[in-house]
Each structure stands twice: as structure tokens, then as C-alpha cells.
Scaffold this active site. Structure first.
Site, PDB file in Angstrom:
ATOM      1  CB  SER A 165      -9.329   0.532  10.422  1.00 60.39           C
ATOM      2  OG  SER A 165      -9.827  -0.538   9.656  1.00 60.39           O
ATOM      3  CE  LYS A 179      -4.364  -1.465   0.391  1.00 57.40           C
ATOM      4  NZ  LYS A 179      -5.452  -0.979  -0.487  1.00 57.40           N
TER       5      LYS A 179
END
Lengths: 314, 314
Positions: B77, B52
Site C-alpha cells: 500500500s 523503491k
């Protein structure tokens, strides 16, 4: 003949077709915990799951055809037994592995799956039994560490580290009898003379700290340690002079820090490692090895023989 | 402007100073289980522990100075929130991360440690809240996947795989909204046109299987899966056309095999991976992806966000 940079290079060429040339990993997530630039040599990714395969393969390939035809024999319930069994299979050589009755069934199954004959005996008798089999069959013993061909094989990992990080400042190596650190320290001092080489041993079994102080191999009292692959009570006499010459310092690591180091490598470094491999990170966490923020430091992750259950218990 | 091989190469140059150029690992121990030559792209070793970071960094570096001064906002989250917070810190940019009240405290702490402001809200409101903050501050949203700059950033991992194994036969990629596979499949088809690209999604949430059959992004019913990072209910519309063009086939993997694949990568591959990353090995174990013994196959190990306790429970 001694072990030298040249015999390690010869070992490298000899075993190259069989081993995994493991990379050097940059474990940035560990920098803040250890206070330096952290690298890892992930021998948990080596064939059979540990560096032991390098030495076993080099030793077996150094035997004569005659010896190979009579088969090879090793006594070990751990990574060495697996390495010898697998190497023998790859080379089409008959292997007998002597295992104590206490060895886990899963290890016995693995070794048998690779085609080795398994002989069971009492733990204390295993080296005697192996020798007897070698004497009867004329086969060759493949020792776990106290041998120059074994050390040269393990040393090939040092050549790879030097190639991958020519400005390395230090490497920390888990130590038991001295086969791994004997070979790797010899390779590193020949290729990167400025890099420091540190050994890490359990404080419960400080045979190297004691032996280097005494100037000769000296045995220590048997005690339990979570680093269950680092349980030799005395340095190998073939290893001792190489280690005494090439290793800068030893750290005797407390059990608590062996576990902390292991947990750090698994949870932050994302490599599955056994406590006997986490000891290097533990030595730094315990403050036993001096590091500075700009140091490039390599942790030698020697093996990954640890169950998922053990990981959960960390 | 679309995403192309060229924009992925530009992304690579842009993010190079910040990311870990992860190696391609040869995981020989998995060959006998998966029936081919197994490699892994270990993005569990990437900065912040997942791929990511590539996309987040590329997106943020693509913003104007004006936008950067007003700060960036992200709702996540999980791995994306960590990646954005860390990238912002590296670049000296103010970040606000919107987290649901259900987010684990350890994640909140980590994100705050990296200097990001944390705003808590109800799970279902998190994207609205992020948009409101962006509107109020004039800051830029960094989306988790449905964006061409994000996809191009993730695609840089594909360029690296192609460089490291020019004769690769196939790669298996875990899929949720499509940002990772959108970028990586585009990079691979441009560099290694003969390599097959497979997506693996939970059978419980077969949004890609359904959407490709329907010819457009189609949502599926919300269901639980152990692959807790692969929970998008609908493909990203920005991702869909790239995936439809470049991905050869999708596998919808049963929960049992997601866990089996994860266990295999951890216990035999010696890499710490989350269930959302083990799904690729699971797809092969379930017989959903055709492989032959001589195939060189790469498992994309997308992240390592898994606790030691979870590993013990495998």
C-alpha cells in the site's frame, strides 16, 4: 562601473570559498502538472537558507579593509538580515542589523546567535536608522538589492544553472526589487542567449509590469500578499536597466496561484519553499508563461523560510 | 547467483534510462545540530518519490520476455506499490497491485492512474492474494525487499554516493526488511571500504538488533511506530547475510527522536521527508551513532511520502 558577465564571474571566484554550490535538481514529479521538463535551482539549500547570502557575501568582500574595520550595517527582518549577519561572522566583521519591533523573536535570536548587534526600531524608520548608524560609525551599508555588487553576487546562481543545463529553454525567477533577476538574467543572457528569462511578481504588487510599461521605475500602491519576501513597492533604479534589457516577460501572479505553486513544490517536488519561491510554479499553473512539453524549464526556488505550521496550512 | 558489486553495477546500467540520478546534497544547516559535515542522498526526489523505484525497475528488467507478457504482481500500500505500478507503465507491462481495504484512496487513485489493476483485500491476506494471482496468471511477483535483484537495484544509490563523495566517513540508512541497506552497504564496502555503514530502525521494532545478536533472522513483537514504512517484523532471509557482513552497527531509535530527526530535515534541511526517512538524523540526535566534527556523514533520505498536514503536526 556596470554589472557585466565579467563582474559576475569575478563575484563567483570571490564568494566560492563561502557559499554552497547548489545543484540543479530534476523534479520529474512536476512535469505533468506544469507541462514541461521541470528543474529547480534549490537556493533553499544555500547557506542561511536563501540566495541572499551570495549577494551579501560579494558586497562585503568588495569593501575595503578600512570599511570592513568600521563594520557593516543592514536593515532587514528577513532573509537579507540573516545573510548579512552570517557573512559578517564568517569574515570576522562587526555587523549591526536593524530590525523592526514587529520582527519575529526567532529571527532576532538567530541573528544575535551569529554575533551581530541588533537594533530595534519602528518598521517605517528602519532604513533611516541604518543610515544614521552607518554615518555615525563610518560603517558600510549592505543594501538588500539595489546595488551592482549585490546583483553580481546573485547572478552567480545563473552561471551555475547555465553550466548544469546548457540546453535550458527557460527560467522563472521570483521578483521583488530586482536584485536577483537583475543578476541572474545578465548571467543567463551571456551564457545561454536562447534561454528565456521570466520574472514572477505578485499581481497585488505589479511594480515591474507597471514600470516596464512606463519605461521607468514606477511605484504601486501598498497591498498585502502571501509572498511576504516580494513586497518592494518600486523596482530598484540600479536594477531596472538590467532587467529591462535581459528579461523576456513578467507574470503577475494571483494569490491563489502563488499558494498553489508553493503547495506543488512542497507536496510533489519535495522541497521546502516559502510562498515567495512558489510563485514561479504558480505563474505556470495560472497559464501566464508559455511552455511546451519538450521545454526544459528551471524554477528558481529562492528560499525556504517557512514554518512547519505554515506548511500544514497550505 | 549472489548479489555483488558487479551485479549492482549491472543493475545501474540496466535502470539508468529510467531513474533520476539523484545528486548528493550538502546540508550545511544541519552541521551544528548533528556535530559533523552533513550530506543527504535525496531519494525523495527519485521517480515515484522513493528509492523503491530503483529495485522494482531492476527486478522487472531482469524478468524474461515470457514472464513480462504474463504481467507482474505486487502487494504494497506504500512506496513499493507506487514504484511497481509506475515501472510497469514505463515498460508497457501489465501490473496488478494488491492493496488492503485500509489503503488511502489517494494511493489507490495514483496507482490506477498509472494503469495498474488494483485488487483490494484484507491487510493480513495481501501476500496470499498476490501469490494466488501470480499462480493463476503465470505472472511474476515483484517482492518489496527480500530478493537479490531488488537489493542490487537499491544498491545503485550506494554507487552514486561513493562517486559523489569519495572521502565519505559514514552513511546512515533507514532499515525495515533490509533491501535498501543490503544493497547500499554492499556497494559502499566495495567502493569506499573505510566508510562506516549504520542502520537505523525504530526502537519499537528492533528486529535487526535482535537478529544480529541471535545470528539469524528473528522476529519481534508487532508494535506501532511513527516510521510507518519501517514495519517489517523480521529481516528478509535473503538480505540478512549481506547486512550481517557489511553493516557496521545498528541504532534502535526512540519515537521521540524519529520525529525530532524528521522535523530537523524538513525545517532546517529544507527537504520534505517522511518520518521513516528522518530516523537517521534521529539516531544521531539521540547519541546512538558516534560522529566527530570533521566527519562527512550522509543521511539517506529514502522517501517523501508525507502530507502537508503531517508536516504541520511535526
Amino acid at each position: 562601473m556596470g554589472m557585466t558577465h565579467v563582474t559576475i564571474q569575478e563575484a563567483r571566484a570571490r564568494i566560492a570559498p563561502y557559499i554552497t554550490r547548489t545543484p540543479l535538481l530534476r523534479l520529474r514529479a512536476l512535469d505533468e502538472y506544469l507541462g514541461c521538463e521541470v528543474y529547480a535551482k534549490p537556493e533553499c539549500l544555500q547557506v542561511t537558507g536563501s540566495f541572499k547570502y551570495r549577494g551579501a557575501m560579494n558586497k562585503i568582500l568588495s569593501l575595503s579593509d578600512d570599511q570592513l574595520q568600521r563594520g557593516i550595517v543592514a536593515a532587514s527582518s528577513g532573509n537579507h538580515g540573516k545573510a548579512v549577519a552570517y557573512a559578517a561572522r564568517m569574515l570576522g566583521v562587526k555587523a549591526t542589523i536593524v530590525l523592526p519591533h514587529t520582527a519575529a523573536q526567532v529571527k532576532v535570536d538567530t541573528i544575535q546567535k551569529w554575533g551581530a548587534e541588533v537594533v530595534r526600531c519602528e518598521l517605517a524608520e528602519r532604513f533611516e536608522v541604518a543610515q544614521r548608524i552607518a554615518d555615525e560609525t563610518g560603517g558600510a551599508i549592505v543594501p538588500p538589492f539595489n546595488d551592482k555588487a549585490i546583483m553580481a553576487g546573485q547572478g552567480t546562481a545563473g552561471l551555475e544553472i547555465a553550466e548544469d543545463c546548457p540546453d535550458l529553454d527557460a527560467v522563472v525567477i521570483p521578483v521583488s526589487g530586482g536584485g536577483l533577476i537583475g543578476g541572474v538574467s545578465c548571467a543567463l543572457k551571456a551564457t545561454l542567449p536562447k534561454a528565456k528569462v521570466y520574472g514572477a511578481e505578485p499581481a497585488a504588487l505589479p511594480r515591474w509590469t507597471a514600470s516596464l510599461a512606463a519605461g521607468q521605475p514606477t511605484s504601486v500602491e501598498k497591498k498585502a500578499t502571501v509572498a511576504d519576501a516580494l513586497v518592494s513597492l518600486i523596482p530598484g533604479d540600479a536594477c531596472f536597466p538590467y532587467v529591462a534589457q535581459n528579461v523576456d516577460a513578467f507574470a503577475a501572479v494571483d494569490e491563489e496561484f502563488i499558494l498553489k505553486g508553493t503547495k506543488l513544490i512542497v507536496s510533489e517536488g519535495k522541497l521546502v519553499c516559502e510562498p515567495s519561491s512558489g510563485i514561479g510554479a504558480g505563474a505556470i499553473l495560472q497559464g501566464l508563461i508559455p511552455v511546451s512539453e519538450t521545454d526544459k524549464l528551471c524554477l528558481f526556488v529562492s528560499g525556504g523560510s517557512v514554518s512547519l505550521e505554515q506548511l500544514g496550512n497550505l
